[in-house]
Design a protein around this motif. Structure first.
Motif, PDB file in Angstrom:
ATOM      1  N   UNK A 444       0.937  -1.216   0.032  1.00 26.33           N
ATOM      2  CA  UNK A 444      -0.227  -0.091  -0.087  1.00 26.33           C
ATOM      3  C   UNK A 444       0.749   1.330   0.078  1.00 26.33           C
ATOM      4  N   UNK A 445       1.979   1.268   0.656  1.00 26.05           N
ATOM      5  CA  UNK A 445       2.964   2.389   0.804  1.00 26.05           C
ATOM      6  C   UNK A 445       3.362   2.554  -0.653  1.00 26.05           C
ATOM      7  N   UNK A 446       3.838   1.543  -1.233  1.00 26.65           N
ATOM      8  CA  UNK A 446       4.657   1.661  -2.528  1.00 26.65           C
ATOM      9  C   UNK A 446       3.747   2.113  -3.722  1.00 26.65           C
ATOM     10  N   UNK A 447       2.354   1.692  -3.401  1.00 24.16           N
ATOM     11  CA  UNK A 447       1.380   2.052  -4.660  1.00 24.16           C
ATOM     12  C   UNK A 447       0.555   3.426  -4.276  1.00 24.16           C
ATOM     13  N   UNK A 452      -7.717  -3.915   1.808  1.00 29.44           N
ATOM     14  CA  UNK A 452      -8.607  -4.465   2.558  1.00 29.44           C
ATOM     15  C   UNK A 452      -8.046  -6.083   2.758  1.00 29.44           C
ATOM     16  N   UNK A 453      -7.837  -6.617   3.836  1.00 31.47           N
ATOM     17  CA  UNK A 453      -7.039  -7.798   4.089  1.00 31.47           C
ATOM     18  C   UNK A 453      -7.609  -8.951   4.964  1.00 31.47           C
ATOM     19  N   UNK A 454      -8.078  -9.818   4.231  1.00 34.39           N
ATOM     20  CA  UNK A 454      -9.016 -10.962   5.098  1.00 34.39           C
ATOM     21  C   UNK A 454      -8.231 -12.205   5.257  1.00 34.39           C
ATOM     22  N   UNK A 455      -7.864 -12.803   6.542  1.00 34.80           N
ATOM     23  CA  UNK A 455      -7.463 -13.905   6.847  1.00 34.80           C
ATOM     24  C   UNK A 455      -8.315 -15.070   7.320  1.00 34.80           C
ATOM     25  N   UNK A 456      -7.989 -16.261   7.500  1.00 40.44           N
ATOM     26  CA  UNK A 456      -8.651 -17.392   8.197  1.00 40.44           C
ATOM     27  C   UNK A 456      -8.890 -16.854   9.574  1.00 40.44           C
ATOM     28  N   UNK A 457      -7.469 -16.665  10.234  1.00 46.07           N
ATOM     29  CA  UNK A 457      -7.803 -16.793  11.904  1.00 46.07           C
ATOM     30  C   UNK A 457      -6.715 -15.405  12.281  1.00 46.07           C
ATOM     31  N   UNK A 461      -6.980  -6.899   8.271  1.00 46.65           N
ATOM     32  CA  UNK A 461      -6.970  -5.488   8.707  1.00 46.65           C
ATOM     33  C   UNK A 461      -7.311  -4.694   7.498  1.00 46.65           C
ATOM     34  N   UNK A 462      -7.884  -3.335   7.668  1.00 52.70           N
ATOM     35  CA  UNK A 462      -8.011  -2.399   6.735  1.00 52.70           C
ATOM     36  C   UNK A 462      -6.855  -1.502   6.913  1.00 52.70           C
ATOM     37  N   UNK A 463      -6.035  -1.272   5.671  1.00 52.12           N
ATOM     38  CA  UNK A 463      -4.937  -0.625   5.797  1.00 52.12           C
ATOM     39  C   UNK A 463      -5.048   0.786   4.764  1.00 52.12           C
ATOM     40  N   UNK A 466      -0.962   5.195   3.488  1.00 51.06           N
ATOM     41  CA  UNK A 466       0.301   5.174   4.433  1.00 51.06           C
ATOM     42  C   UNK A 466       0.726   4.206   5.041  1.00 51.06           C
ATOM     43  N   UNK A 467      -0.175   2.988   4.850  1.00 55.42           N
ATOM     44  CA  UNK A 467       0.481   1.500   5.563  1.00 55.42           C
ATOM     45  C   UNK A 467      -0.045   1.512   6.879  1.00 55.42           C
ATOM     46  N   UNK A 468      -0.940   2.325   7.460  1.00 51.59           N
ATOM     47  CA  UNK A 468      -1.517   2.179   8.633  1.00 51.59           C
ATOM     48  C   UNK A 468      -2.613   1.495   8.900  1.00 51.59           C
ATOM     49  N   UNK A 469      -2.936   0.716   9.944  1.00 47.71           N
ATOM     50  CA  UNK A 469      -4.002  -0.161  10.029  1.00 47.71           C
ATOM     51  C   UNK A 469      -5.145   0.625  10.764  1.00 47.71           C
ATOM     52  N   UNK A 470      -6.103   0.842   9.911  1.00 50.49           N
ATOM     53  CA  UNK A 470      -7.582   1.607  10.376  1.00 50.49           C
ATOM     54  C   UNK A 470      -8.406   0.694  11.368  1.00 50.49           C
TER      55      UNK A 470
END
Length: 818
Positions: A444-447, A452-457, A461-463, A466-470
């Motif tokens: 996210x910082x580079x571009x 929006x990042x979904x993982x199983x367990x 995070x929503x980023x 600037x790379x910060x986790x909202x």
């Protein structure tokens, strides 16, 4: 024996000290500051290595310490996953540490050789280049490198949009080199040790300054924010559950859980879209393998239609070539609109290289998959219920550790990144999942694309850009993550424009350094011996400036030079400006030509001839003549700030002051002292730096390539002709299409504009190269005055290569890509 024991103790102590700091650094938090010092103890052991074999041994030991400190979790997770035990997994990982972290070996090899042949400055630069070039050729498991450790610093991590994590790593390595050099010189006094320490401080200062600028920049206007519901179900170990409950029951439980959480996201939280993690639907979607699978597919479509918002979820796709780990895009009313197929598969779990695959390996590793890789980045339209259409880039698991995929997506017009991962194998080692999310955040910082990042367990995070986790989750919890993110046209960062360029540039630098060392014609000539101090050989051109005149000329010249660098940045970031030649010409004239001409006029108006004769300093211009007895001169000082050019200040006993601008102030000061005048009242090192810097410039023999006609007329012409020819072919169907259509005047005017655009481009490229050469020469004069001439010669040759070969090569590459 005592000396050997002491050396061994120092070596082991240095490596353990670095390993301990690495362990803290890898765990984030305030320990990010250790990145600027953590390798210094190990570097001190490398400096003490008497042979190349000793340096390589210490590199191997450091690779063990680094792997154990930062990646023991991976060995443990691998052992548990493969069912041969955590301890065995860690042991195997340490055994393979040189293969797992090869940059230590290559770094030590290149640094040791360069340090002994070319000195400390080039040794540090070559070592850093070897580190990032190695990691570009053989990326780590999570694309990991030292730069990732700066993520906790919101300010410093913003520099990743210029050079990625590789660029951050280069600055960290150079800072560590400065700290190691300061430790080596501490016995010589704090003044001597302060010089490399000040050089080391440049890295965090540069990153902090850039971070302030990047974070304070006015973003493009954004419309209605995008609100995506991320489902973290905390359902893991699908294979074990299949054995215990059966496949149908497991799929049923997974879908029921995701349906319920998705209902909450859409109905109660008003989500615009829903994102499930990787393999959340653990079978092929759209290509059912059984009637039960077809029923599940229809049920998902019905849920999406009832929700009225698009769903994106991890599943499997298949065709005649095999199966793919994929992400399905399902729109209400339209059904399945497309698949993204995972590009980077995990070796020995999701696929096996063909040369290694076979029945024996399959029997030994029964869990190994047989998926096929996708074919790179794809951007999909996410059609929302309110009529908006958001272009999104999907990435699955290891895809998010590859900068190239995110960069390709940004170039394709993506406005947000959707990341799906199944990090359940990190369950016993949450540090691995945390490092994976950090790697994803750098995309996210580079571009400058939100994510929006979904993982199983965990971690989901929503980023932001600037790379910060909202909004985010912990490991091992069932929860819904949702946050509003502004969606706007992202700025074109240097990473998006140039790609992941630092590793390639580092490789080119090493190749150039090797060529300079090997080819006889490229070996530097011996430095010229300084001229004997005494009577000056002839009059010297100077400008006798009043304080106001010096300030005016200095400001004008600083503005002109800064204007060139500002134009470089503006052209990189503004795509519209890059295609507007008339606007470039206006900017070039206003920001460079006009202030440079004005500064030259000021220096010309105050120009004079300086000579020493009969114990007097003589300044002459036309019929006017000023004679100053050397006995009347009270002090002589070299200018600390060489603006508008280098010079010295002369103060008489009566209080009068004269500011003399000239090419070599150090030589003039030495001649004044040798002829009976006062010595320069300035720190010896400052005078030595200026003398070394001036001598390095004067020792250069002007090449024909440096002539303004060759550099700024013929080179742009050679570049403009093929580019203009291609333009004529594309736009008018032939090399003289514009001439036949609109006449000779229009044809020649168009060619002149192309020529002018390339001339400006060459001037700007030359300005960047010149600023780099002068800065590096000044740094060499500061740190290694005796080698300033040699370093300057190498830099000048490298500049000629970059300008006269690099620009044509870039043009050819652009033409072939087009």
């Amino acid at each position: 024996m005592t000396l050997l024991n002491n050396a061994t103790v120092r070596t082991v102590g240095g490596i353990l000290a670095s390993g301990a700091m690495v362990a803290l650094y890898a765990r984030g938090g305030a320990a990010w500051a250790l990145g600027f010092v953590l390798l210094a103890p190990w570097l001190r052991t490398l400096d003490a290595s008497p042979t190349l074999a000793a340096a390589l041994l210490r590199a191997w030991l450091m690779s063990l310490a680094y792997t154990a400190a930062a990646f023991a979790w991976f060995g443990s997770a691998l052992g548990i996953y493969a069912q041969f035990g955590a301890a065995t997994g860690v042991a195997l990982l340490l055994l393979a540490a040189p293969l797992f972290q090869p940059q230590f070996i290559v770094f030590a090899l290149v640094r040791h050789i360069t340090l002994r042949r070319h000195g400390a400055v080039l040794g540090a630069l070559a070592g850093a280049a070897a580190w990032v070039a190695t990691q570009a050729a053989a990326p780590g498991l999570l694309g990991d490198t030292l730069g990732h450790g700066l993520y906790p610093s919101r300010l410093l991590r913003q520099g990743a949009d210029v050079g990625g994590t590789a660029g951050l790593t280069v600055l960290l390595l150079l800072a560590n080199e400065g700290v190691a050099a300061a430790l080596a010189r501490r016995a010589d006094g704090w003044r001597v040790a302060a010089r490399p320490l000040a050089a080391a401080a440049l890295a965090p200062l540069l990153l902090a300054g850039y971070g302030l600028v990047a974070l304070s920049a006015s973003p493009a206007p954004a419309g209605k924010p995008l609100r995506v519901g991320l489902i973290q179900s905390n359902i893991v170990a699908y294979d074990r559950q299949r054995q215990e409950k059966g496949t149908h029951a497991v799929v049923r439980e997974i879908l029921d859980t995701h349906f319920a959480m998705s209902y909450d996201a859409v109905v109660r939280q008003r989500a615009d879209a829903v994102l499930w993690p990787e393999t959340a639907y653990p079978t092929t979607f759209g290509h059912p393998k059984s009637e039960a699978g077809a029923d599940f597919d229809r049920e998902i479509l019905a849920i999406v239609n009832a929700a009225g918002v698009p769903f994106v979820f991890g599943t499997y796709d298949r065709d005649s070539a095999g199966e793919y780990n994929a992400a399905a895009f399902v729109q209400p009313g339209a059904g399945l609109t497309g698949f993204y197929r995972k590009t980077h598969l995990f070796p020995l779990t999701e696929y096996v290289p063909a040369w290694l695959d076979g029945p024996r390996l399959r029997r030994a590793l029964p869990w190994t998959g047989d998926w096929r890789p996708g074919n790179g980045a794809r951007v999909f339209p996410l059609r929302l219920a309110d009529g908006r259409e958001i272009a999104v880039l999907p990435l699955i698991c290891l895809d998010d550790v590859d900068p190239a995929l995110a960069i390709d997506g940004a170039r394709l017009g993506a406005q947000a990144i959707l990341t799906m991962s199944n990090d359940s194998w990190f369950s016993a080692s949450p540090l691995g999942a945390e490092m994976h999310q950090v790697a994803a955040a750098f995309r996210s910082i580079e571009t400058r694309l939100p994510q929006f990042r979904a993982t199983t367990n965990g971690y989901s995070a929503v980023i932001d850009a600037s790379g910060g986790v909202l909004a985010g989750t912990r490991m091992g919890e069932r929860t819904l993550v949702i946050a509003d993110v502004p969606v706007r046209v992202p700025p074109r960062t240097l990473m998006v424009i140039w790609g992941d360029w630092v590793g390639l540039a580092a490789g080119a630098f090493l190749a150039l350094l090797a060529a300079c060392s090997v080819l006889p014609s490229w070996r530097p000539r011996a430095a010229h011996a300084p001229a004997a101090v005494g009577v000056m050989p002839g009059p010297v051109d100077v400008a006798v400036l009043s304080p106001a005149a010096r300030m005016a000329a200095g400001l004008l010249r600083a503005f002109a030079r800064g204007g060139l660098l500002w134009m470089c940045v503006a052209l990189l970031l503004d795509e519209a400006l890059r295609t507007n030649t008339l606007a470039q010409m206006r900017m070039f004239s206003a920001f460079f030509l006009a202030p440079e001409a004005a500064a030259w006029c000021v220096l010309f108006l105050f120009s004079a001839k300086l000579s020493l004769a009969d114990g007097k300093l003589v300044l002459a211009r036309d019929a006017r003549r000023l004679e100053i007895a050397l006995a009347d001169i009270a002090t002589v000082r070299c200018w600390r700030l060489p603006l508008p050019c280098p010079g010295i200040s002369v103060r008489l006993a009566g209080g009068q002051r004269y500011a003399l601008a000239l090419t070599d102030p150090g030589a003039l000061a030495a001649h004044l002292a040798g002829a009976g005048g006062p010595a320069v009242q300035q720190r010896t090192h400052s005078l030595a730096v200026m003398q070394a810097y001036a001598q390095a410039a004067l020792a250069m023999r002007r090449s024909r390539l440096d002539h303004p006609v060759a550099k700024f007329v013929l080179l742009p012409l050679a570049l403009a002709i093929p580019a203009f020819h291609l333009h004529q072919q594309i736009s008018y169907g032939g090399p003289f299409g514009e001439y036949y259509s609109f006449g000779l005047k229009a044809y020649l005017t168009a060619f002149a504009l192309w020529w002018a655009a390339w001339a400006i481009g060459v001037v700007l490229s030359g300005a960047l190269l010149r600023s780099a050469i002068e800065s590096a020469t000044l740094l060499a004069a500061w740190l290694r005055p005796a080698r300033a001439v040699d370093i300057r010669q190498r830099l000048e040759r490298g500049g000629h290569l970059a300008l006269f070969l690099g620009l044509p090569a870039w043009l050819l590459l652009t033409i072939f890509r087009a």
